[in-house]
Design an enzyme around this catalytic site. Structure first.
Site, PDB file in Angstrom:
ATOM      1  N   ARG A 182       0.840  -1.197   0.000  1.00 48.08           N
ATOM      2  CA  ARG A 182       0.000   0.000   0.000  1.00 48.08           C
ATOM      3  C   ARG A 182       0.877   1.251   0.000  1.00 48.08           C
ATOM      4  O   ARG A 182       0.573   2.230  -0.696  1.00 48.08           O
ATOM      5  CB  ARG A 182      -0.936   0.008   1.212  1.00 48.08           C
ATOM      6  CG  ARG A 182      -2.094  -0.965   1.105  1.00 48.08           C
ATOM      7  CD  ARG A 182      -2.942  -0.969   2.366  1.00 48.08           C
ATOM      8  NE  ARG A 182      -3.624   0.300   2.576  1.00 48.08           N
ATOM      9  CZ  ARG A 182      -4.298   0.600   3.692  1.00 48.08           C
ATOM     10  NH1 ARG A 182      -4.358  -0.288   4.681  1.00 48.08           N
ATOM     11  NH2 ARG A 182      -4.895   1.760   3.822  1.00 48.08           N
ATOM     12  N   CYS A 242      -1.252   6.181   9.068  1.00 50.12           N
ATOM     13  CA  CYS A 242      -1.625   4.873   8.496  1.00 50.12           C
ATOM     14  C   CYS A 242      -2.796   5.110   7.558  1.00 50.12           C
ATOM     15  O   CYS A 242      -2.851   6.138   6.892  1.00 50.12           O
ATOM     16  CB  CYS A 242      -1.951   3.856   9.598  1.00 50.12           C
ATOM     17  SG  CYS A 242      -3.329   4.333  10.654  1.00 50.12           S
TER      18      CYS A 242
END
Length: 284
Positions: A182, A242
């Site tokens: 990611r 995050c």
């Protein structure tokens, strides 16, 4: 230094403490019903905290902090006082519990810790569990004392990344807890409309790098090495980020175990990666 973590055995030995409060803070990225898991099995005396329900209902972003008074009211309904000894856990081992630990801590809880390894560690020790939904606890007064300096906003992150760009030796490091795929933009984001990739100048430390194969937090030299191997200097300021501010708290928990503090970017990638957010790069 008091560790922010508590072992299953140590928690089990304290179950009779009248000032102890245990919180199941499980939340699943895939949308699975964490309350149903709680009803199936939970630590005796625990209450269930719904992370989505205690987040800001007016924010377009997931899991952002509510107003301190709203958080205090939610905590009070669960029987949590800022003066209680609070232990937070989740069913994954060490995942969403860190976010709720962080929220309680910066909202004014004086003694809050995370069960190291969560419910899996508890059950591995063959410790007792209960099923069903417990009765509503007596209301408690949670007096908020919000630590605003523990929270980073989008402009704080922009400033930190400018420090990185100008190679400021003592500048703030931005550390991303998402997985490597990611971070590099090789995997799509789970939230619609959010761009893949990462902030230019950010470091990548997937939260799983802080955990042992058994799902507990690494300690001592091994924990410090996980930060160092990702290029993080724990002596310098850190902002963690995050996807939505959940696993970023695991990095803060790890730093707290090492006696360090950090700020958490509450909007995280859900805000930065949006079309109106900040610049995005892909690759290593």
């Amino acid at each position: 230094m008091t560790s922010p973590l508590i072992s299953a055995d140590d928690l089990a030995a304290r179950l009779g403490d009248p000032n102890l409060r245990i919180v199941d803070a499980s939340w699943h990225l895939d949308g699975r019903d964490a309350r149903a898991d709680f009803a199936q099995a939970h630590i005796p005396g625990a209450v269930f905290l719904d992370l989505d329900a205690v987040s800001d209902p007016d924010s377009p972003l997931p899991h952002t902090l509510p107003a301190p008074a709203a958080f205090a009211a939610s905590a009070g309904v669960l029987g949590l006082s800022d003066r209680n000894r609070i232990v937070v856990y989740d069913t994954a081992g060490l995942f969403s519990a860190a976010r709720v630990w962080w929220m309680l801590k910066i909202m004014g809880a004086r003694d809050v810790r995370v069960l190291d390894g969560g419910l899996p560690a508890w059950r591995a020790r063959d410790l007792p569990v209960e099923d069903g939904l417990p009765p509503r606890p007596d209301f408690a007064v949670f007096s908020p004392d919000f630590e605003a300096s523990a929270v980073a906003a989008l402009e704080d992150v922009r400033t930190a990344l400018e420090d990185v760009r100008t190679a400021l030796d003592d500048g703030t490091q931005v550390v991303d807890a998402r997985g490597a795929a990611r971070f590099r933009g090789e995997a799509s984001e789970p939230r619609p409309g959010v761009r893949p990739g990462h902030m230019p100048g950010a470091l990548n430390l997937p939260y799983g790098s802080l955990l042992t194969p058994g799902g507990t937090m690494k300690r001592g030299d091994a924990l410090e090495a996980a930060f160092r191997d990702a290029g993080v200097d724990i002596e310098r300021p850190v902002v963690t980020t995050c996807g939505s501010g959940v696993t970023a708290a695991i990095l803060i928990l790890g730093l707290a175990e090492l006696g360090r503090s950090a700020r958490l970017y509450d909007g995280s990638w859900s805000e930065w990666g949006s079309p109106e957010g900040g610049p995005v790069v892909t690759g290593p």
